[in-house]
Design a protein around this motif. Sequence first.
Motif, PDB file in Angstrom:
ATOM      1  N   LEU A  27       6.749   9.269 -10.000  1.00 11.27           N
ATOM      2  CA  LEU A  27       7.349   9.561  -8.596  1.00 11.27           C
ATOM      3  C   LEU A  27       6.548  10.781  -8.001  1.00 11.27           C
ATOM      4  N   TRP A  28       6.035  10.494  -7.028  1.00  9.70           N
ATOM      5  CA  TRP A  28       5.553  11.751  -6.210  1.00  9.70           C
ATOM      6  C   TRP A  28       5.911  12.178  -4.787  1.00  9.70           C
ATOM      7  N   GLN A  29       6.253  13.223  -4.422  1.00 10.80           N
ATOM      8  CA  GLN A  29       6.411  13.751  -3.104  1.00 10.80           C
ATOM      9  C   GLN A  29       5.159  14.641  -2.997  1.00 10.80           C
ATOM     10  N   ARG A  30       4.562  14.072  -2.064  1.00 11.10           N
ATOM     11  CA  ARG A  30       3.038  14.669  -1.825  1.00 11.10           C
ATOM     12  C   ARG A  30       3.363  15.580  -0.435  1.00 11.10           C
ATOM     13  N   ALA A  31       2.652  16.745  -0.494  1.00 11.92           N
ATOM     14  CA  ALA A  31       2.757  17.705   0.426  1.00 11.92           C
ATOM     15  C   ALA A  31       2.750  17.068   1.905  1.00 11.92           C
ATOM     16  N   GLU A  32       1.406  16.349   1.923  1.00 11.36           N
ATOM     17  CA  GLU A  32       0.983  15.680   3.301  1.00 11.36           C
ATOM     18  C   GLU A  32       1.950  14.512   3.709  1.00 11.36           C
ATOM     19  N   ARG A  33       2.703  14.200   2.822  1.00 10.14           N
ATOM     20  CA  ARG A  33       3.736  12.852   3.241  1.00 10.14           C
ATOM     21  C   ARG A  33       4.986  13.157   2.782  1.00 10.14           C
ATOM     22  N   PRO A  34       5.817  14.188   2.926  1.00  7.58           N
ATOM     23  CA  PRO A  34       6.879  14.636   2.861  1.00  7.58           C
ATOM     24  C   PRO A  34       8.157  13.782   2.858  1.00  7.58           C
ATOM     25  N   GLN A  35       7.796  12.961   3.899  1.00  6.92           N
ATOM     26  CA  GLN A  35       8.698  11.775   4.399  1.00  6.92           C
ATOM     27  C   GLN A  35       8.853  10.488   3.401  1.00  6.92           C
ATOM     28  N   GLU A  36       7.960  10.563   2.424  1.00  6.71           N
ATOM     29  CA  GLU A  36       7.929   9.481   1.315  1.00  6.71           C
ATOM     30  C   GLU A  36       8.007   9.889  -0.163  1.00  6.71           C
ATOM     31  N   TRP A  37       8.538   8.909  -0.596  1.00  4.16           N
ATOM     32  CA  TRP A  37       8.449   9.049  -2.052  1.00  4.16           C
ATOM     33  C   TRP A  37       7.501   7.750  -2.777  1.00  4.16           C
ATOM     34  N   GLU A  38       6.473   8.228  -3.409  1.00  6.27           N
ATOM     35  CA  GLU A  38       5.297   7.119  -3.832  1.00  6.27           C
ATOM     36  C   GLU A  38       5.912   6.868  -5.242  1.00  6.27           C
ATOM     37  N   ILE A  39       5.816   5.727  -5.773  1.00  3.18           N
ATOM     38  CA  ILE A  39       6.459   5.347  -7.176  1.00  3.18           C
ATOM     39  C   ILE A  39       5.113   4.443  -7.615  1.00  3.18           C
ATOM     40  N   ARG A  40       5.036   4.990  -8.890  1.00  5.86           N
ATOM     41  CA  ARG A  40       4.004   3.609  -9.520  1.00  5.86           C
ATOM     42  C   ARG A  40       4.796   3.481 -11.199  1.00  5.86           C
ATOM     43  N   VAL A  41       4.838   1.942 -11.215  1.00  6.12           N
ATOM     44  CA  VAL A  41       5.580   1.684 -12.401  1.00  6.12           C
ATOM     45  C   VAL A  41       4.529   0.890 -13.508  1.00  6.12           C
ATOM     46  N   SER A  42       4.392   1.461 -14.721  1.00 12.37           N
ATOM     47  CA  SER A  42       3.393   0.815 -15.762  1.00 12.37           C
ATOM     48  C   SER A  42       4.556   0.222 -16.569  1.00 12.37           C
ATOM     49  N   VAL A  43       4.097  -1.001 -17.187  1.00 11.47           N
ATOM     50  CA  VAL A  43       4.794  -1.555 -18.276  1.00 11.47           C
ATOM     51  C   VAL A  43       3.802  -2.172 -19.149  1.00 11.47           C
ATOM     52  N   ARG A  44       4.153  -2.004 -20.447  1.00  8.78           N
ATOM     53  CA  ARG A  44       3.309  -2.463 -21.673  1.00  8.78           C
ATOM     54  C   ARG A  44       4.089  -2.940 -22.701  1.00  8.78           C
ATOM     55  N   GLY A  45       3.771  -3.886 -23.451  1.00  5.88           N
ATOM     56  CA  GLY A  45       4.375  -4.419 -24.679  1.00  5.88           C
ATOM     57  C   GLY A  45       5.382  -5.629 -24.409  1.00  5.88           C
ATOM     58  N   LEU A  46       5.107  -6.433 -23.374  1.00  5.03           N
ATOM     59  CA  LEU A  46       6.000  -7.543 -22.840  1.00  5.03           C
ATOM     60  C   LEU A  46       5.396  -8.462 -23.633  1.00  5.03           C
ATOM     61  N   ASP A  47       6.282  -9.562 -23.844  1.00  6.41           N
ATOM     62  CA  ASP A  47       5.946 -10.777 -24.555  1.00  6.41           C
ATOM     63  C   ASP A  47       5.586 -11.683 -23.616  1.00  6.41           C
ATOM     64  N   PRO A  48       4.246 -12.322 -23.550  1.00  2.95           N
ATOM     65  CA  PRO A  48       3.695 -13.225 -22.864  1.00  2.95           C
ATOM     66  C   PRO A  48       4.582 -14.485 -22.852  1.00  2.95           C
ATOM     67  N   GLN A  49       5.187 -14.573 -23.898  1.00  2.00           N
ATOM     68  CA  GLN A  49       5.761 -15.918 -24.179  1.00  2.00           C
ATOM     69  C   GLN A  49       7.505 -15.930 -23.835  1.00  2.00           C
ATOM     70  N   ALA A  50       7.788 -14.772 -23.270  1.00  5.35           N
ATOM     71  CA  ALA A  50       9.228 -14.742 -23.216  1.00  5.35           C
ATOM     72  C   ALA A  50       9.697 -15.198 -21.952  1.00  5.35           C
ATOM     73  N   GLY A  51       9.023 -15.483 -21.067  1.00  7.66           N
ATOM     74  CA  GLY A  51       9.603 -16.249 -19.700  1.00  7.66           C
ATOM     75  C   GLY A  51       9.018 -15.336 -18.472  1.00  7.66           C
ATOM     76  N   PRO A  52       9.187 -15.497 -17.401  1.00  5.63           N
ATOM     77  CA  PRO A  52       9.021 -15.200 -16.233  1.00  5.63           C
ATOM     78  C   PRO A  52       9.294 -13.515 -15.975  1.00  5.63           C
ATOM     79  N   VAL A  53       8.360 -12.597 -15.265  1.00  2.00           N
ATOM     80  CA  VAL A  53       8.566 -11.236 -15.422  1.00  2.00           C
ATOM     81  C   VAL A  53       8.448 -11.099 -13.829  1.00  2.00           C
ATOM     82  N   ALA A  54       9.320  -9.928 -13.430  1.00  2.00           N
ATOM     83  CA  ALA A  54       9.572  -9.738 -12.015  1.00  2.00           C
ATOM     84  C   ALA A  54      10.018  -8.161 -12.034  1.00  2.00           C
ATOM     85  N   PHE A  55       9.847  -7.569 -10.773  1.00  2.00           N
ATOM     86  CA  PHE A  55      10.331  -6.239 -10.513  1.00  2.00           C
ATOM     87  C   PHE A  55      11.457  -6.586  -9.511  1.00  2.00           C
ATOM     88  N   ARG A  56      12.527  -5.358  -9.630  1.00  2.00           N
ATOM     89  CA  ARG A  56      13.549  -5.688  -8.508  1.00  2.00           C
ATOM     90  C   ARG A  56      14.072  -4.413  -8.296  1.00  2.00           C
TER      91      ARG A  56
END
Length: 578
Positions: A27-56
């Motif tokens: 999560l970043w709160q950048r000096a030039e954009r204080p009105q926003e929180w920028e968020i990146r989510v990284s996932v690894r190790g999921l089982d490709p055979q375990a079913g549909p994947v979603a972010f919520r």
Amino acid sequence: MNLIFQYLLFTGISCWQAPRAEVEYQLWQRAERPQEWEIRVSVRGLDPQAGPVAFRLQDWGGWSEVDSLYLERVASEPPSEPPREANSETVGLWTLQIPEDWDGRASFHYRLHLPKLDSKVQRRLGLLPTRAPDYAFGFRWNTLVEVLQRGEPIPARRTLEIHADNGSEIVTGWGGRSRKKQRVELAGDGGNGPIAIGRIAAQASGRRGDFKVEVFQFGQGGNAVDTVLQCLLAVGPELERIYGIRLPRPYRAFLTDTQGGGMGSRAGLRLGAQRQDPPGEERGFWFRQLIVHELLHHYNGILLREINQDSLWFKEGFTDYLALWHATAVGQVPRSWFAERIQELDAFARQRSAFGRVSFLEPGGSWRDGDGPLETMAYSGAAVMAFAADAELRSQGKPGLVQILRDLLAAEENYGIEQLQSWFEQNGLQAFWKQAVAGTEVPSAKQSLLKAGWTQEGQEVSLTYFGIAVDLEDSRRIAAVDPNGPAAKAGIQAGDWITGYYPARRTAAEVPAKLEGDYPWGLGAFLPSESGQTYVGVHREGQDLQVFLDPVLRPGGILVSLEEGPEAERFFQFAADS
């Protein structure tokens, strides 16, 4: 779900080691954009055979009302798409388009546009992350997206790394205070917690034994950190002793001017310290009760959960009463104020149309009506009912009402109406359940105080007649005015909204039924002033009016004073300790 299993799940403690996926939030709160929180989510190790994947992103706080004005998806890998038809089950859901050769890695990049403090959106949706002039504050649930597979949160190790480009302080419920950058491991798979970035206005810390507390205040409210610290140190160890379960260490509290009230979570609590609020020591005993209320939700609301909304009155009203009892038992509020407060709650609840007319079993899951009659009953009315149950239990020589939480926690199961009724019946409250829970006859606060060890004296006082009748659905609205009464002569009209009045009695005088008449408002509530004039504030067609009038004084009121008897002190002892 077994409560011990829930606790292990949410705290990340595992009885066995199994391969788990890893989820990293940045999560970043950048000096030039204080009105926003920028968020990146990284996932690894999921089982490709375990079913549909979603972010919520949970719709906690109602961000879907403003939709893309709050949440902006930037990119995802593999690509994702929102549902074709949005509803309560699919809001905030993005499903990955999984390729055949997928390696179990995924990423999601989005921005949150933080509502500005005191904007229309922020006032309406106060639980959303908010930006103030010198800080931003939010909660995990509507800040960090959850990773789902087959519709369920994945078992995973989760870390959060926060960056503040402007060198601001970072304070979270999981990691405490840092500058510029903080990296923490998030407990379990979904516990809520506070996130703050900006200038700390005040802070305090202390310990009692091994129970450590840290308090951080942001914004322009009066300094309340010492009051919060003292209260938490006084009551926290007592809750642990009585309920047998440790609170998080260190326990962290956040004060902000983003909204009033409070909010508990697994990773600490938030309390309102708004700009108009005085310093903590001047905010009155109710503030200390609020602190204990939110702390007590760690037991009733987090560790213990209601099966459905049918028992909201137990989660909120019983917690409010037990918070008042605990605050009194440890000396954070005096017993005299306990008596005043419980009578205030009684009077407030009985002014609304539901309490005393609707049983606690009738609304089912429909308690939430925007602070209307039912929600008032679930909070204030249920607190009065809880006190009555406590007084009845102790009069039978049984441990007090704290025992219900002890037993429910020991049973390691969540609760509903069936579990609550069973406990009442097993503890000699069959008749009470029938009368006050399934029925509508809740003993008055005065009756319960007398049973709890208070004594009463009465003296005759004058009643103040204004000639006003209020709406049974909302006691603030004037339904009718006696055309020959003082209110009509002063210009008050039916349809006006009462906004305040003065001088009021600390405890309202009792009004015999034969004296109520058709216009009973204010008969026992006012203290006749030396000048004879009384102030009533009303709102009419967009204008606030100040009306001064001379009520007619009528004999026949009874002012009952309640004094602590020799048994009152014992009421605040936990019977199992004696």
